[in-house]
Write a protein that holds these residues in place. Structure first.
Motif, PDB file in Angstrom:
ATOM      1  N   UNK A 119       0.629  -1.179  -0.226  1.00  0.00           N
ATOM      2  CA  UNK A 119      -0.080   0.037   0.059  1.00  0.00           C
ATOM      3  C   UNK A 119       0.822   1.085  -0.023  1.00  0.00           C
ATOM      4  N   UNK A 120       0.413   2.352  -0.499  1.00  0.00           N
ATOM      5  CA  UNK A 120       1.139   3.501  -0.280  1.00  0.00           C
ATOM      6  C   UNK A 120       1.594   3.907   1.057  1.00  0.00           C
ATOM      7  N   UNK A 121       2.799   4.244   1.386  1.00  0.00           N
ATOM      8  CA  UNK A 121       3.285   4.396   2.509  1.00  0.00           C
ATOM      9  C   UNK A 121       3.890   3.400   3.081  1.00  0.00           C
ATOM     10  N   UNK A 122       3.841   2.006   2.678  1.00  0.00           N
ATOM     11  CA  UNK A 122       4.315   0.913   2.847  1.00  0.00           C
ATOM     12  C   UNK A 122       5.717   1.099   3.424  1.00  0.00           C
TER      13      UNK A 122
ATOM     14  N   UNK B 205      12.059  -1.773   2.360  1.00  0.00           N
ATOM     15  CA  UNK B 205      11.373  -1.446   1.010  1.00  0.00           C
ATOM     16  C   UNK B 205      10.473  -0.570   1.553  1.00  0.00           C
ATOM     17  N   UNK B 206      10.213   0.769   0.549  1.00  0.00           N
ATOM     18  CA  UNK B 206       9.407   1.796   1.093  1.00  0.00           C
ATOM     19  C   UNK B 206       8.630   1.949  -0.222  1.00  0.00           C
ATOM     20  N   UNK B 207       7.497   2.366  -0.024  1.00  0.00           N
ATOM     21  CA  UNK B 207       6.495   2.862  -1.122  1.00  0.00           C
ATOM     22  C   UNK B 207       6.255   4.361  -0.735  1.00  0.00           C
TER      23      UNK B 207
ATOM     24  N   UNK C 180      10.412   1.497  -8.765  1.00  0.00           N
ATOM     25  CA  UNK C 180       9.943   0.385  -9.698  1.00  0.00           C
ATOM     26  C   UNK C 180       8.216   0.679  -9.273  1.00  0.00           C
ATOM     27  N   UNK C 181       7.447  -0.302 -10.227  1.00  0.00           N
ATOM     28  CA  UNK C 181       6.064  -0.441  -9.849  1.00  0.00           C
ATOM     29  C   UNK C 181       5.189   0.829 -10.976  1.00  0.00           C
ATOM     30  N   UNK C 182       4.129   0.761 -10.885  1.00  0.00           N
ATOM     31  CA  UNK C 182       3.446   1.414 -11.875  1.00  0.00           C
ATOM     32  C   UNK C 182       3.681   3.045 -11.785  1.00  0.00           C
TER      33      UNK C 182
END
Ligand code: FES
Length: 168
Positions: free
Chosen positions: A55-58, A73-75, A84-86
């Protein structure tokens, strides 16, 4: 002839003094960069988490390239260098401070990785760049890829604290 000998002596003497005093570089140009960019082909490929479950903020802890190397790992919910990721917002870093190896904390409200020992701060949106503090190097960034919906670590840019090579 005496002038040539004197000149040659002075040139050799200055170079010799520079080496002896530590003023001369101990390594050749380009070697420092090569040392910090460990391009070992032997990095393991390690599954971290399915892309769909970040999720956002992970903030997800994992170890890489071995169990003695804590990473996160951070989002970030904003595009990031090496992301990476969309939305190019998923990044990962070593959690060992490049100053003296203290474990870092991620401050979500500041989107910053901060060392509790001497307050070095690193920017995860800018490839772990040092923002302020006692450290002199940026954080090693884990190379990530998505394969079959799984986020995987596949390499490291930069030298992990306390190591002379990332793969022991
Ligand atoms: S160990 Fe992190 S700033 Fe000193």
């Amino acid at each position: 002839m005496a002038d040539v000998d004197r000149r040659r002596f002075l040139q050799g003497g200055v170079a010799g003094l520079a080496v002896a005093s530590g003023l001369a570089p101990a390594i050749k140009p380009g070697e420092a960069e090569a040392a910090t960019k460990d391009a070992s082909p032997n990095y393991p490929s390690v599954d971290i988490v399915p892309l769909a479950s970040i999720p956002p903020g992970a903030e997800i802890a994992f170890d890489y390239p071995d169990e003695n190397s804590p990473a996160v790992l951070l989002r970030l919910d904003q595009p990031a260098e090496g992301g990476i990721g969309p939305d190019k917002d998923i990044v990962a870093f070593s959690m060992l401070c490049t100053h003296k190896g203290c474990p870092l904390n991620f401050l979500a409200d500041q989107k910053s990785l901060v060392c509790p020992c001497h307050w070095s701060s690193f920017d995860p949106a800018k490839a772990g760049r040092l923002v302020i503090g006692q450290a002199s190097q940026s954080l090693p960034q884990m190379q990530l890829e998505v394969r079959d919906g799984m986020v995987r670590a596949v390499g490291v840019d930069g030298l992990i604290y306390g190591r002379h090579t990332n793969i022991l």
